[in-house]
Design a protein around this motif. Structure first.
Motif, PDB file in Angstrom:
ATOM      1  N   THR A  57       0.828  -1.204   0.000  1.00 19.16           N
ATOM      2  CA  THR A  57       0.000   0.000   0.000  1.00 19.16           C
ATOM      3  C   THR A  57       0.862   1.253   0.000  1.00 19.16           C
ATOM      4  N   LEU A  58       1.970   1.245   0.752  1.00 17.73           N
ATOM      5  CA  LEU A  58       2.861   2.400   0.755  1.00 17.73           C
ATOM      6  C   LEU A  58       3.421   2.651  -0.640  1.00 17.73           C
ATOM      7  N   LYS A  59       3.766   1.588  -1.341  1.00 15.98           N
ATOM      8  CA  LYS A  59       4.247   1.748  -2.721  1.00 15.98           C
ATOM      9  C   LYS A  59       3.186   2.426  -3.587  1.00 15.98           C
ATOM     10  N   ARG A  60       1.938   2.011  -3.431  1.00 10.67           N
ATOM     11  CA  ARG A  60       0.875   2.566  -4.257  1.00 10.67           C
ATOM     12  C   ARG A  60       0.511   3.991  -3.843  1.00 10.67           C
ATOM     13  N   LEU A  61       0.669   4.305  -2.559  1.00 13.28           N
ATOM     14  CA  LEU A  61       0.384   5.653  -2.091  1.00 13.28           C
ATOM     15  C   LEU A  61       1.449   6.658  -2.535  1.00 13.28           C
ATOM     16  N   THR A  62       2.629   6.176  -2.839  1.00 14.98           N
ATOM     17  CA  THR A  62       3.729   7.066  -3.219  1.00 14.98           C
ATOM     18  C   THR A  62       3.920   7.051  -4.730  1.00 14.98           C
ATOM     19  N   ILE A  63       4.649   6.102  -5.235  1.00  9.17           N
ATOM     20  CA  ILE A  63       4.916   6.100  -6.682  1.00  9.17           C
ATOM     21  C   ILE A  63       3.705   5.683  -7.499  1.00  9.17           C
ATOM     22  N   GLY A  64       2.714   5.023  -6.869  1.00 13.04           N
ATOM     23  CA  GLY A  64       1.495   4.649  -7.587  1.00 13.04           C
ATOM     24  C   GLY A  64       0.426   5.712  -7.562  1.00 13.04           C
ATOM     25  N   LYS A  65       0.596   6.720  -6.686  1.00 11.54           N
ATOM     26  CA  LYS A  65      -0.332   7.844  -6.585  1.00 11.54           C
ATOM     27  C   LYS A  65      -1.765   7.417  -6.282  1.00 11.54           C
ATOM     28  N   ARG A  66      -1.896   6.369  -5.491  1.00 15.20           N
ATOM     29  CA  ARG A  66      -3.229   6.014  -4.997  1.00 15.20           C
ATOM     30  C   ARG A  66      -3.660   7.060  -3.973  1.00 15.20           C
ATOM     31  N   SER A  67      -4.936   7.384  -3.957  1.00 17.58           N
ATOM     32  CA  SER A  67      -5.466   8.359  -3.018  1.00 17.58           C
ATOM     33  C   SER A  67      -5.359   7.836  -1.586  1.00 17.58           C
ATOM     34  N   LEU A  68      -4.849   8.693  -0.694  1.00 21.38           N
ATOM     35  CA  LEU A  68      -4.800   8.306   0.713  1.00 21.38           C
ATOM     36  C   LEU A  68      -6.205   8.079   1.245  1.00 21.38           C
ATOM     37  N   GLY A  69      -7.159   8.905   0.813  1.00 22.87           N
ATOM     38  CA  GLY A  69      -8.535   8.729   1.260  1.00 22.87           C
ATOM     39  C   GLY A  69      -9.085   7.357   0.910  1.00 22.87           C
ATOM     40  N   VAL A  70      -8.763   6.868  -0.281  1.00 19.67           N
ATOM     41  CA  VAL A  70      -9.214   5.535  -0.692  1.00 19.67           C
ATOM     42  C   VAL A  70      -8.605   4.464   0.202  1.00 19.67           C
ATOM     43  N   ALA A  71      -7.297   4.598   0.475  1.00 14.83           N
ATOM     44  CA  ALA A  71      -6.616   3.620   1.334  1.00 14.83           C
ATOM     45  C   ALA A  71      -7.161   3.648   2.752  1.00 14.83           C
ATOM     46  N   LEU A  72      -7.484   4.839   3.255  1.00 15.95           N
ATOM     47  CA  LEU A  72      -8.065   4.944   4.591  1.00 15.95           C
ATOM     48  C   LEU A  72      -9.448   4.294   4.633  1.00 15.95           C
ATOM     49  N   HIS A  73     -10.242   4.561   3.611  1.00 14.41           N
ATOM     50  CA  HIS A  73     -11.595   3.999   3.552  1.00 14.41           C
ATOM     51  C   HIS A  73     -11.560   2.477   3.462  1.00 14.41           C
ATOM     52  N   ALA A  74     -10.556   1.963   2.725  1.00 16.05           N
ATOM     53  CA  ALA A  74     -10.428   0.510   2.570  1.00 16.05           C
ATOM     54  C   ALA A  74      -9.708  -0.136   3.754  1.00 16.05           C
ATOM     55  N   GLU A  75      -9.338   0.671   4.744  1.00 15.19           N
ATOM     56  CA  GLU A  75      -8.626   0.209   5.935  1.00 15.19           C
ATOM     57  C   GLU A  75      -7.290  -0.442   5.588  1.00 15.19           C
ATOM     58  N   ARG A  76      -6.649   0.099   4.523  1.00 12.52           N
ATOM     59  CA  ARG A  76      -5.307  -0.339   4.161  1.00 12.52           C
ATOM     60  C   ARG A  76      -4.255   0.569   4.769  1.00 12.52           C
TER      61      ARG A  76
ATOM     62  N   GLU B 154      -0.385  13.519   3.530  1.00 10.19           N
ATOM     63  CA  GLU B 154      -0.633  13.476   2.087  1.00 10.19           C
ATOM     64  C   GLU B 154       0.473  14.201   1.325  1.00 10.19           C
ATOM     65  N   ARG B 155       0.929  15.307   1.867  1.00 12.96           N
ATOM     66  CA  ARG B 155       2.004  16.041   1.181  1.00 12.96           C
ATOM     67  C   ARG B 155       3.276  15.194   1.157  1.00 12.96           C
ATOM     68  N   PHE B 156       3.560  14.511   2.255  1.00 14.19           N
ATOM     69  CA  PHE B 156       4.728  13.626   2.287  1.00 14.19           C
ATOM     70  C   PHE B 156       4.612  12.546   1.219  1.00 14.19           C
ATOM     71  N   LEU B 157       3.474  11.912   1.116  1.00 11.35           N
ATOM     72  CA  LEU B 157       3.297  10.815   0.155  1.00 11.35           C
ATOM     73  C   LEU B 157       3.432  11.290  -1.292  1.00 11.35           C
ATOM     74  N   ASP B 158       3.241  12.589  -1.503  1.00 11.86           N
ATOM     75  CA  ASP B 158       3.310  13.134  -2.864  1.00 11.86           C
ATOM     76  C   ASP B 158       4.720  13.577  -3.245  1.00 11.86           C
ATOM     77  N   MET B 159       5.701  13.294  -2.381  1.00 10.04           N
ATOM     78  CA  MET B 159       7.081  13.733  -2.642  1.00 10.04           C
ATOM     79  C   MET B 159       7.914  12.707  -3.402  1.00 10.04           C
ATOM     80  N   PHE B 160       7.262  11.685  -3.953  1.00 12.38           N
ATOM     81  CA  PHE B 160       7.990  10.612  -4.630  1.00 12.38           C
ATOM     82  C   PHE B 160       7.400  10.429  -6.020  1.00 12.38           C
TER      83      PHE B 160
END
Length: 224
Positions: free
Chosen positions: A173-192, A203-209
Motif C-alpha cells: 500500500t505504501l508503494k501505491r500511495l507514493t509512486i502509484g499515486k493512490r489516493s490516501l482517502g481511498v486507502a483509509l476507507h479501505a482500511e489499508r 498526504e504532502r509527504f506521500l506526494d514527494m515521490f
C-alpha cells in the motif's frame, strides 16, 4: 560459481556480486543486520539452499559478515561489512535506472526494505520546498523515521519522538500511495492505512515521490 576470468575491476565485481540474488541480498541488509529467516522473508522467490549458498559466497568474499547478537536475542545475524556497505550507491542507481524501464512490473509485490530504498531513490526535493517535516512510518511491526529538512530526506529505521504524522500501512500500500499515486482517502476507507496526526502533511509527504520518465514506450498504470 564461474569467473569471468577478466582483469577488469568491473568483471571482478561481477564475480563477487553478479550471481542471481546476490545484489538483492545486499539490498536486504542495507537497512541493518538480519537473521537468515528475515533475509529469506524479503526474498520469497529464492530457495533456502540458494540463499545459503549466496550468503556463504558473499561472506567468503568479505561483503557480508556473521555475528551473534547478545542475550536475550542470542541469534546469528548477517550484516554488511564496511566494504559491503559501499554497494549502497550502486543499489540506489540500479533502483533509479530500473524505475525508468517501460516494462517495470508495477503490480508485482515488493518487500518492506525494497519500498524504503525505493522511496530514498525516488524522492523529489522540489516537492519538499519550504517544508520541515517528520513522519513516522509503521510497516507491519517495523518503524521508520522520515525527516525532511532543506529539501533533503533522511529515511531510516527507527522512531521519532514527536512526528507531525504517523502512517501505518503495509509495504504494498505504501508503494501505491507514493509512486502509484493512490489516493490516501481511498486507502483509509479501505482500511489499508491509518493516519494519526496531521493528515494534510501526511498526504504532502506521500506526494514527494515520483517515478522518473520512462526510457521508452509509456509504462502501464498501477492497477487500482
Amino acid at each position: 560459481m564461474r569467473s569471468y576470468d577478466d582483469g577488469c575491476p568491473a568483471a571482478h565485481a561481477l564475480d563477487i556480486v553478479g550471481e542471481r540474488w546476490s545484489l538483492l541480498i545486499v539490498r536486504e541488509l542495507l537497512l541493518g543486520p538480519k537473521r537468515f529467516t528475515d533475509v529469506r522473508s524479503g526474498l520469497p522467490g529464492a530457495s533456502a539452499n540458494v540463499l545459503s549458498d549466496r550468503l556463504r559466497h558473499l561472506e567468503a568474499a568479505g561483503v557480508v559478515a556473521r555475528r551473534r547478537l547478545p542475550p536475550p536475542a542470542a541469534s546469528r545475524v548477517y550484516e554488511l561489512t564496511e566494504w559491503g556497505r559501499g554497494l549502497e550507491g550502486i543499489i540506489v542507481q540500479l533502483l533509479r535506472w530500473g524505475a525508468r524501464s517501460p516494462a517495470i512490473p508495477l503490480d508485482t509485490k515488493v518487500g518492506t526494505d525494497a519500498v524504503i530504498l525505493t522511496l530514498r531513490s525516488l524522492f523529489v526535493p522540489a516537492a519538499a520546498q519550504g517544508l520541515d517535516l517528520a513522519v513516522q512510518l509503521v510497516i507491519g511491526e517495523r518503524f521508520f523515521s522520515a525527516e525532511i529538512t532543506d529539501r533533503a530526506l533522511l529515511l531510516n529505521p527507527g522512531m521519532i519522538e514527536h512526528p507531525h504524522a504517523t502512517i501505518t500501512t503495509d509495504a504494498e500500500t505504501l508503494k501505491r500511495l507514493t509512486i502509484g499515486k493512490r489516493s490516501l482517502g481511498v486507502a483509509l476507507h479501505a482500511e489499508r492505512a491509518v493516519v494519526t496526526g496531521n493528515q494534510d502533511l501526511a498526504e504532502r509527504f506521500l506526494d514527494m515521490f515520483r517515478l522518473p520518465e520512462s526510457a521508452g514506450a509509456a509504462r502501464p498504470d498501477f492497477e487500482r
